[in-house]
Design a protein around this motif. Structure first.
Motif, PDB file in Angstrom:
ATOM      1  N   SER A 199     -64.275   3.929   4.477  1.00  0.00           N
ATOM      2  CA  SER A 199     -65.693   3.695   4.754  1.00  0.00           C
ATOM      3  C   SER A 199     -66.459   5.010   4.610  1.00  0.00           C
ATOM      4  CB  SER A 199     -65.884   3.151   6.173  1.00  0.00           C
ATOM      5  OG  SER A 199     -65.353   1.867   6.283  1.00  0.00           O
ATOM      6  N   LYS A 252     -67.747  -3.755   9.296  1.00  0.00           N
ATOM      7  CA  LYS A 252     -68.428  -2.649   9.984  1.00  0.00           C
ATOM      8  C   LYS A 252     -69.894  -2.583   9.588  1.00  0.00           C
ATOM      9  CE  LYS A 252     -64.479   0.535  10.408  1.00  0.00           C
ATOM     10  NZ  LYS A 252     -63.908   1.801   9.900  1.00  0.00           N
ATOM     11  N   VAL A 295     -59.915  -3.258  -2.392  1.00  0.00           N
ATOM     12  CA  VAL A 295     -59.346  -1.969  -2.776  1.00  0.00           C
ATOM     13  C   VAL A 295     -58.371  -2.136  -3.949  1.00  0.00           C
ATOM     14  CG1 VAL A 295     -57.840  -0.110  -1.956  1.00  0.00           C
ATOM     15  CG2 VAL A 295     -59.706  -0.916  -0.510  1.00  0.00           C
ATOM     16  N   LYS A 318     -53.733   7.169   2.008  1.00  0.00           N
ATOM     17  CA  LYS A 318     -54.498   7.010   3.247  1.00  0.00           C
ATOM     18  C   LYS A 318     -54.043   8.031   4.276  1.00  0.00           C
ATOM     19  CE  LYS A 318     -56.551   2.667   3.050  1.00  0.00           C
ATOM     20  NZ  LYS A 318     -56.761   1.550   3.951  1.00  0.00           N
TER      21      LYS A 318
HETATM   22  O1  PNS Z   1     -60.830   2.317   7.817  1.00  0.00           O
HETATM   23  P1  PNS Z   1     -61.975   2.289   6.855  1.00  0.00           P
HETATM   24  O2  PNS Z   1     -62.388   3.668   6.466  1.00  0.00           O
HETATM   25  O3  PNS Z   1     -63.147   1.507   7.387  1.00  0.00           O
HETATM   26  O4  PNS Z   1     -61.417   1.560   5.530  1.00  0.00           O
HETATM   27  C1  PNS Z   1     -62.169   0.711   4.739  1.00  0.00           C
HETATM   28  C2  PNS Z   1     -61.250   0.078   3.686  1.00  0.00           C
HETATM   29  C3  PNS Z   1     -62.031  -1.001   2.963  1.00  0.00           C
HETATM   30  C4  PNS Z   1     -60.821   1.135   2.698  1.00  0.00           C
HETATM   31  C5  PNS Z   1     -60.027  -0.523   4.385  1.00  0.00           C
HETATM   32  O5  PNS Z   1     -60.465  -1.482   5.276  1.00  0.00           O
HETATM   33  C6  PNS Z   1     -59.009  -1.100   3.420  1.00  0.00           C
HETATM   34  O6  PNS Z   1     -58.267  -0.400   2.767  1.00  0.00           O
HETATM   35  N1  PNS Z   1     -58.982  -2.430   3.337  1.00  0.00           N
HETATM   36  C7  PNS Z   1     -58.026  -3.147   2.485  1.00  0.00           C
HETATM   37  C8  PNS Z   1     -58.523  -4.526   2.264  1.00  0.00           C
HETATM   38  C9  PNS Z   1     -59.672  -4.459   1.309  1.00  0.00           C
HETATM   39  O7  PNS Z   1     -59.506  -4.277   0.115  1.00  0.00           O
HETATM   40  N2  PNS Z   1     -60.880  -4.548   1.836  1.00  0.00           N
HETATM   41  C10 PNS Z   1     -62.056  -4.403   1.001  1.00  0.00           C
HETATM   42  C11 PNS Z   1     -63.249  -4.951   1.632  1.00  0.00           C
HETATM   43  S1  PNS Z   1     -63.090  -6.722   1.823  1.00  0.00           S
END
Ligand code: PNS
Length: 168
Positions: A9, A41, A73, A87
Motif C-alpha cells: 500500500s 484500506k 498482485v 515482501k
Molecule cells: O500490506 P499492504 O501494504 O496493505 O499490501 C497491499 C497488497 C495489495 C500488496 C497486499 O494486500 C497483497 O499482496 N495482496 C495480495 C492479494 C492481492 O493481489 N490483492 C490486490 C488487491 S485486491
C-alpha cells in the motif's frame, strides 16, 4: 533476468520499506516497487500521490522502478515478468497473513514469494502508526523514519500552519 516485484500500500512509504528495496536491488537484476490499491484500506494518500512519492524516494537506484496498480498482485507480476514477489516481515504477527497470501499467489500463478526480515532498527515501523503520530501533531519527529520526500508531504499535510495540524 531476475526481476523482483515489491507490492504494498505504501501509505506512506517508510524506511522499513526502503530497507527491503535496498536488499532486493542487491540480489535482483531489476526491481519494480508498486503501490497497489488495497480495497480493504481507506488510504491517506491517493494512488497517484503514492506513486509520485515512490519515484522520488527511489531515485538513487539504477535498477529500481516504481509504479501504481489497481488489480491483483499476481496479474502485475505476470505483466512485468517478475521472477519473485518480495515482501518485508517485521514480526511473527505479520507472518500469518503474508504466508497465506504467498501460498494463494503461488497457487494462482506459480510465482514464489521471498520474505525479507526487518532489521531491529526498523522493525517497529508501520505506515498506520506513522499516520497516527502525524495526525497527533508529532510530524517533525517522524522525519528520521521516512525518506525526505515523504517527510515533506507529511509536513505539508500535518505540519505547523497546515489544515490538519494536530488534528487527532
Ligand atoms: O500490506 P499492504 O501494504 O496493505 O499490501 C497491499 C497488497 C495489495 C500488496 C497486499 O494486500 C497483497 O499482496 N495482496 C495480495 C492479494 C492481492 O493481489 N490483492 C490486490 C488487491 S485486491
Amino acid at each position: 533476468m531476475k526481476v523482483a516485484l515489491i507490492p504494498g500500500s505504501f501509505d506512506p512509504f517508510h524506511n522499513g520499506h526502503l530497507a527491503v528495496v535496498r536488499l532486493a536491488a542487491r540480489h535482483f537484476d531489476k526491481v519494480v516497487v508498486a503501490a497497489v490499491r488495497n480495497p480493504g484500506k481507506e488510504p491517506l494518500f491517493s494512488l497517484e500521490d503514492r506513486e509520485l512519492m515512490l519515484k522520488e524516494c527511489l531515485e538513487e537506484f539504477d535498477n529500481v522502478t516504481s509504479r501504481s496498480f489497481s488489480g491483483l498482485v499476481v496479474e502485475l507480476a505476470g505483466e512485468i515478468r517478475a521472477t519473485a514477489i518480495v515482501k518485508g516481515l517485521r514480526a511473527v504477527s505479520d507472518l500469518e497473513n503474508e504466508l497465506q497470501m504467498a501460498q494463494m499467489n503461488y497457487r494462482m500463478s506459480g510465482i514464489d514469494t521471498l520474505f525479507v526480515p526487518a532489521t531491529s532498527s526498523e522493525s517497529f515501523l508501520a505506515s498506520k502508526y506513522l499516520k497516527e503520530f502525524a495526525r497527533g501533531g508529532r510530524v517533525a519527529e517522524l522525519a528520521s523514519m521516512v525518506p525526505p520526500p515523504v517527510a515533506r508531504r507529511l509536513q505539508e499535510i500535518y505540519g505547523p500552519g497546515s489544515d490538519k495540524e494536530g488534528s487527532s
